[in-house]
Design an enzyme around this catalytic site. Structure first.
Site, mmCIF file in Angstrom:
data_model
loop_
_atom_site.group_PDB
_atom_site.id
_atom_site.type_symbol
_atom_site.label_atom_id
_atom_site.label_comp_id
_atom_site.label_asym_id
_atom_site.label_seq_id
_atom_site.Cartn_x
_atom_site.Cartn_y
_atom_site.Cartn_z
ATOM 1 N NE ARG A 174 28.425 53.288 74.184
ATOM 2 C CZ ARG A 174 28.508 52.560 75.290
ATOM 3 N NH1 ARG A 174 27.603 52.680 76.247
ATOM 4 N NH2 ARG A 174 29.480 51.687 75.431
ATOM 5 N N GLY A 175 26.634 49.951 72.364
ATOM 6 C CA GLY A 175 27.131 48.740 73.006
ATOM 7 C C GLY A 175 26.636 47.516 72.268
ATOM 8 C CB ALA A 176 28.438 44.557 70.977
ATOM 9 N NE ARG A 193 28.022 52.921 66.100
ATOM 10 C CZ ARG A 193 28.799 53.003 67.193
ATOM 11 N NH1 ARG A 193 28.285 52.710 68.374
ATOM 12 N NH2 ARG A 193 30.062 53.346 67.095
ATOM 13 C CD GLN A 225 32.116 56.299 73.939
ATOM 14 O OE1 GLN A 225 33.213 56.812 74.159
ATOM 15 N NE2 GLN A 225 31.713 55.994 72.711
ATOM 16 C CG ASP A 239 31.610 47.326 69.403
ATOM 17 O OD1 ASP A 239 30.464 47.792 69.320
ATOM 18 O OD2 ASP A 239 32.412 47.657 70.289
ATOM 19 C CG ASN A 252 36.265 47.079 72.695
ATOM 20 O OD1 ASN A 252 35.062 46.850 72.738
ATOM 21 N ND2 ASN A 252 36.903 47.703 73.659
ATOM 22 C CE LYS A 253 33.714 53.338 71.171
ATOM 23 N NZ LYS A 253 33.018 53.920 69.997
#
Length: 381
Positions: free
Chosen positions: A64-66, A98, A212, A253, A263-264
């Protein structure tokens, strides 16, 4: 059919597992991930031997993570090509895994374009596969370099905004080496401040519902020897009110052309709090996260995730008496509906600055972002 398997650190013989790597054991090339769903309890490799396995790893947040998703997408295309699978089909599945993360699609397209170009130039499938892999490796290397430059620029910005050091920085979700080919985005700035003796405290949002921050950012902060404190997302307001936050650092993201940042989920409330309390709110992300084809925040597709992530708490992957490893522990009545967007969108007027490897944008405007993207393209060319 998706084909992947887990391998512990002891089995692999490694002392530290990178977030992602391309490996070529005797049985054939594989993409190896550090399974982030198992952290911090266990450091376990997830070995993907085909694109569907990598798609599943992306959807379940094992990777995960852009920035890292972009690298994973490129390696996934290369894996399909090297192993003789349908590259176009693999690329489509990977890019759609995603939808909010713009880097994922960009990484897929980069390796896909290299594969197509090699074929168009008269190369055979082996040459085209090699081209796709070279593109993925180049993206991986470039992201590591971008991470270092973002850290330098972000640290310099903190020095300008908050002279004297002793920064107390609040961060959300996870933006360190686990999401990058290097040391991350927003976390890399905090880490640079720590190494320079300028970080007094890293405040770590737990980041519900999948934690996270608690599981991953705290894990990285502890490994780096940083002074950090974990808090529930809902405690951030009282922290601001007490005057304990000097700056907010988050990743992204997707950044729309007007400067809106996805973003999250939980990032937008922090931006509102920061504005009310006159605290800098800083976004750190590579230029590849800026999507000039998405005009504004309302145009960003926000991923909606399964309700059970909210109504249940995932049990530890390691054995615990009376609990099935990896199972869900209900925390809401059976049948409860849950609203579970993976991201929220922060408008540009709430953002103090966007830090990229190519420069800092402040104030955040569509014109400034377009100029930065043009500069980046010129540097690349």
């Amino acid at each position: 059919m998706a084909d992947h398997y887990a391998q512990s650190r002891e089995d692999s013989g490694q002392t530290e597992i990178p977030a992602i790597s391309w490996q070529e054991p005797p049985e054939g090339p594989v993409v190896v991930l550090l399974d982030q769903t198992r952290l911090p309890a266990e450091e376990v490799e997830l070995v993907c031997t085909d694109a569907p396995a990598l798609v599943e790893a992306i959807r379940t947040l094992a990777v995960r993570g852009a920035p890292l998703l972009g690298i994973a997408g490129a390696y996934g295309v290369a894996l399909a090509a090297v192993r003789g699978f349908d590259v176009e089909e693999a690329a489509g599945a990977l890019a759609g895994a995603r939808p909010t993360a713009v880097n994922l699609g960009a990484g897929v397209r980069r390796a896909q374009a290299a594969h197509r170009a090699a074929l168009a130039a008269g190369g055979d499938e082996e040459a085209a596969a090699a081209a796709a892999l070279a593109a993925a490796r180049a993206l991986h290397r470039e992201d590591a370099e971008a991470s270092s430059r973002m850290a330098e620029r972000g640290l310099a910005l903190l020095g300008e905004l908050l002279p004297g050091g002793g920064h107390r920085v609040l961060t959300h979700c996870n933006t360190g080496a686990l999401v990058s080919g290097g040391e991350g985005t927003a976390f890399a700035v905090a880490l640079a401040a720590h190494r320079a003796g300028q970080l007094r405290r890293l405040w770590v949002d737990e980041t519900r519902p999948l934690l996270q921050g608690a599981r991953l950012t705290a894990y990285e902060a502890a490994r780096s020897g940083m002074a950090y404190t974990l808090l529930t997302d809902s405690a951030a307001g009282s922290l601001f009110a007490a005057g304990e936050v000097d700056a907010v650092l988050i990743g992204a993201d997707r950044i729309a052309a007007d400067g809106s940042v996805a973003n999250k989920v939980g990032s937008y409330p922090l931006a509102v709090l920061a504005r009310y309390h006159h605290v800098p709110f800083i976004v750190v992300a590579p230029v590849t996260t800026i999507d000039q084809d998405t005009p504004d925040g309302a145009s960003i597709e926000v991923e909606q995730r399964a309700g059970h992530e909210v109504t249940e708490i995932t049990a530890p992957q390691v054995p615990v008496a009376g609990v099935e490893p990896g199972g869900g522990i209900p925390v809401a009545p059976l049948g409860t509906q849950a609203y579970n967007p993976a991201f929220d969108v922060t408008p540009p007027e709430l953002i103090t600055a966007i830090v990229t490897e190519e420069g800092v944008v402040s104030p955040v405007t569509a014109e400034a972002l377009a100029e930065l993207c043009d500069l980046s393209r010129q540097v690349t060319i």
